[in-house]
Scaffold this active site. Structure first.
Site, PDB file in Angstrom:
ATOM      1  N   GLY A 114       2.710   1.945  -8.683  1.00  0.00           N
ATOM      2  CA  GLY A 114       1.931   2.654  -7.680  1.00  0.00           C
ATOM      3  C   GLY A 114       1.703   4.081  -8.131  1.00  0.00           C
ATOM      4  O   GLY A 114       1.535   4.336  -9.325  1.00  0.00           O
ATOM      5  N   HIS A 115       1.768   5.014  -7.172  1.00  0.00           N
ATOM      6  CA  HIS A 115       1.498   6.424  -7.485  1.00  0.00           C
ATOM      7  C   HIS A 115       2.479   7.341  -6.767  1.00  0.00           C
ATOM      8  O   HIS A 115       3.057   6.971  -5.743  1.00  0.00           O
ATOM      9  CB  HIS A 115       0.060   6.784  -7.111  1.00  0.00           C
ATOM     10  CG  HIS A 115      -0.933   6.153  -8.015  1.00  0.00           C
ATOM     11  ND1 HIS A 115      -1.449   4.899  -7.777  1.00  0.00           N
ATOM     12  CD2 HIS A 115      -1.490   6.582  -9.176  1.00  0.00           C
ATOM     13  CE1 HIS A 115      -2.284   4.589  -8.752  1.00  0.00           C
ATOM     14  NE2 HIS A 115      -2.331   5.597  -9.611  1.00  0.00           N
ATOM     15  N   TYR A 128       6.684   8.290  -3.211  1.00  0.00           N
ATOM     16  CA  TYR A 128       6.418   7.225  -4.170  1.00  0.00           C
ATOM     17  C   TYR A 128       5.763   6.101  -3.381  1.00  0.00           C
ATOM     18  O   TYR A 128       6.424   5.405  -2.621  1.00  0.00           O
ATOM     19  CB  TYR A 128       7.712   6.737  -4.818  1.00  0.00           C
ATOM     20  CG  TYR A 128       8.311   7.713  -5.801  1.00  0.00           C
ATOM     21  CD1 TYR A 128       8.064   7.591  -7.165  1.00  0.00           C
ATOM     22  CD2 TYR A 128       9.118   8.765  -5.371  1.00  0.00           C
ATOM     23  CE1 TYR A 128       8.610   8.479  -8.075  1.00  0.00           C
ATOM     24  CE2 TYR A 128       9.672   9.663  -6.278  1.00  0.00           C
ATOM     25  CZ  TYR A 128       9.409   9.509  -7.620  1.00  0.00           C
ATOM     26  OH  TYR A 128       9.951  10.396  -8.516  1.00  0.00           O
ATOM     27  N   CYS A 129       4.460   5.971  -3.530  1.00  0.00           N
ATOM     28  CA  CYS A 129       3.670   4.973  -2.818  1.00  0.00           C
ATOM     29  C   CYS A 129       3.565   3.751  -3.730  1.00  0.00           C
ATOM     30  O   CYS A 129       2.867   3.781  -4.750  1.00  0.00           O
ATOM     31  CB  CYS A 129       2.300   5.551  -2.487  1.00  0.00           C
ATOM     32  SG  CYS A 129       1.309   4.500  -1.434  1.00  0.00           S
ATOM     33  N   ILE A 130       4.259   2.676  -3.369  1.00  0.00           N
ATOM     34  CA  ILE A 130       4.501   1.559  -4.278  1.00  0.00           C
ATOM     35  C   ILE A 130       3.911   0.257  -3.720  1.00  0.00           C
ATOM     36  O   ILE A 130       4.028  -0.034  -2.537  1.00  0.00           O
ATOM     37  CB  ILE A 130       6.016   1.400  -4.512  1.00  0.00           C
ATOM     38  CG1 ILE A 130       6.647   2.719  -4.972  1.00  0.00           C
ATOM     39  CG2 ILE A 130       6.307   0.282  -5.487  1.00  0.00           C
ATOM     40  CD1 ILE A 130       6.134   3.280  -6.282  1.00  0.00           C
TER      41      ILE A 130
END
Length: 156
Positions: A114-115, A128-130
């Site tokens: 992710g980002h 942490y967007c996963i």
């Protein structure tokens, strides 16, 4: 005689072959982890998972995130304030989609996860967007049986 250096510590988390991945990952898991895809928000497996446990890379099994560092970001994807071990995370600049972002990948599995964004809550201020499709969730009560017993202390 072996040419291996016995003092060199190897990781138990390895990247399988592409043929193996195609055989064991779902189409979505393969698209996300191997082709840098993104799953739909609010329509993925772990965005609202509330149980205690460990999130590991679906490709290599590397331990990535603890449920204790998970928070509801309102985005529809699992969001975490930090990894359980930064050594298992690789961050890279991502200039796709006409913006600069930081891509998050697993170190040994080289999975796109992710980002990373600088708009998370305390204590880190990070999000942490996963993608759920890049993760496997191991509930707290299964950690020992699945070989992740050393992470039980995260939940005490």
């Amino acid at each position: 005689m072996s040419s291996e250096n016995p003092s060199k510590k190897t990781s138990p988390f390895e990247r399988p072959t592409d043929d193996d991945l195609r055989g064991r990952l779902t189409d979505l898991q393969y698209q996300v982890t191997q082709q840098e895809g993104t799953e739909r928000p609010f329509q993925n497996e772990f965005w609202d998972e509330k149980r205690d446990g460990l999130y590991v890379d679906v490709v290599s099994g590397e331990p990535l995130f603890s449920s204790r560092d998970k928070f509801d970001s309102g985005t529809g994807w699992p969001s975490f304030t930090r990894p359980v071990d930064p050594a298992h995370i690789v961050e890279r600049k991502d200039n796709k989609l006409f913006m600069e972002r930081i891509e998050v990948r697993s170190k040994n599995g080289d999975s796109h996860l992710g980002h990373l964004f600088p708009d998370g809550p305390a204590p880190t201020g990070l999000r942490y967007c996963i993608n759920s499709a890049s993760l496997r969730f191991i509930p707290r009560e299964s950690l020992e049986a699945e070989g992740y017993g050393e992470y039980l202390e995260l939940f005490e």
